[in-house]
Design a protein around this motif. Structure first.
Motif, short mmCIF file in Angstrom:
data_model
loop_
_atom_site.label_atom_id
_atom_site.label_comp_id
_atom_site.label_asym_id
_atom_site.label_seq_id
_atom_site.Cartn_x
_atom_site.Cartn_y
_atom_site.Cartn_z
N MET A 1 25.57 20.49 -28.46
CA MET A 1 25.92 19.40 -29.36
C MET A 1 26.36 18.20 -28.52
N SER A 2 25.75 17.04 -28.77
CA SER A 2 26.12 15.86 -28.00
C SER A 2 27.13 15.02 -28.76
N GLN A 3 28.01 14.42 -28.02
CA GLN A 3 29.02 13.54 -28.61
C GLN A 3 28.53 12.10 -28.52
N PHE A 4 28.99 11.29 -29.49
CA PHE A 4 28.69 9.86 -29.46
C PHE A 4 29.41 9.24 -28.28
N GLN A 5 28.70 8.46 -27.50
CA GLN A 5 29.29 7.74 -26.37
C GLN A 5 29.36 6.27 -26.73
N PRO A 6 30.57 5.72 -26.79
CA PRO A 6 30.68 4.29 -27.12
C PRO A 6 30.10 3.43 -26.00
N PRO A 7 29.66 2.23 -26.34
CA PRO A 7 29.13 1.34 -25.31
C PRO A 7 30.23 0.96 -24.32
N PHE A 8 29.87 0.89 -23.04
CA PHE A 8 30.85 0.58 -21.99
C PHE A 8 30.71 -0.83 -21.44
N SER A 9 29.73 -1.57 -21.95
CA SER A 9 29.55 -2.94 -21.49
C SER A 9 29.09 -3.78 -22.67
N PHE A 10 29.17 -5.06 -22.48
CA PHE A 10 28.72 -5.99 -23.52
C PHE A 10 27.22 -5.82 -23.78
N GLU A 11 26.45 -5.62 -22.72
CA GLU A 11 25.00 -5.43 -22.87
C GLU A 11 24.70 -4.15 -23.64
N GLU A 12 25.45 -3.08 -23.37
CA GLU A 12 25.26 -1.84 -24.13
C GLU A 12 25.61 -2.04 -25.60
N LEU A 13 26.66 -2.81 -25.87
CA LEU A 13 27.06 -3.10 -27.24
C LEU A 13 25.94 -3.85 -27.98
N LYS A 14 25.35 -4.84 -27.32
CA LYS A 14 24.26 -5.59 -27.94
C LYS A 14 23.07 -4.68 -28.22
N GLY A 15 22.75 -3.80 -27.29
CA GLY A 15 21.65 -2.86 -27.48
C GLY A 15 21.93 -1.89 -28.61
N PHE A 16 23.17 -1.44 -28.69
CA PHE A 16 23.59 -0.53 -29.75
C PHE A 16 23.43 -1.20 -31.11
N LEU A 17 23.85 -2.45 -31.21
CA LEU A 17 23.71 -3.18 -32.47
C LEU A 17 22.24 -3.36 -32.84
N GLU A 18 21.42 -3.71 -31.86
CA GLU A 18 19.99 -3.87 -32.13
C GLU A 18 19.37 -2.56 -32.62
N GLN A 19 19.78 -1.46 -32.01
CA GLN A 19 19.21 -0.16 -32.34
C GLN A 19 19.60 0.29 -33.76
N PHE A 20 20.84 0.00 -34.16
CA PHE A 20 21.34 0.52 -35.43
C PHE A 20 21.58 -0.56 -36.49
N ALA A 21 21.13 -1.77 -36.25
CA ALA A 21 21.38 -2.89 -37.18
C ALA A 21 20.85 -2.61 -38.58
N MET A 22 19.72 -1.94 -38.66
CA MET A 22 19.13 -1.69 -39.97
C MET A 22 19.97 -0.76 -40.84
N MET A 23 20.93 -0.07 -40.24
CA MET A 23 21.79 0.85 -40.99
C MET A 23 23.04 0.16 -41.53
N LEU A 24 23.28 -1.06 -41.08
CA LEU A 24 24.48 -1.80 -41.50
C LEU A 24 24.19 -2.68 -42.71
N PRO A 25 25.19 -2.85 -43.56
CA PRO A 25 25.02 -3.85 -44.63
C PRO A 25 24.79 -5.22 -44.00
N GLU A 26 24.03 -6.06 -44.68
CA GLU A 26 23.65 -7.36 -44.12
C GLU A 26 24.85 -8.19 -43.69
#
Length: 70
Positions: A1-26
């Motif tokens: 079982m893998s655990q969620f790893q939070p982003p450790f940099s601003f670039e990772e955060l931006k990538g995370f948002l791009e990857q999961f943006a469609m799951m967020l309310p507008e």
């Protein structure tokens, strides 16, 4: 079982948002995109970042929880 790893940099955060943006309310997606754009516009200036954090806390109603605020 893998655990969620939070982003450790601003670039990772931006990538995370791009990857999961469609799951967020507008409105949440737009809010996060606006914050990212504002962070990028600071150029890493600590004073500007501090001001941005205060503005974000105010928008979220968190002023009472910030140290040094009355």
């Amino acid at each position: 079982m893998s655990q969620f790893q939070p982003p450790f940099s601003f670039e990772e955060l931006k990538g995370f948002l791009e990857q999961f943006a469609m799951m967020l309310p507008e409105e949440n997606r737009e809010f996060l995109q606006q914050i990212i754009a504002e962070i990028e516009s600071t150029g890493g200036d600590p004073e500007k970042l501090q001001e941005l954090m205060k503005n974000m806390a105010g928008m979220l109603g968190l002023f009472g929880n910030l140290p040094g605020r009355e």
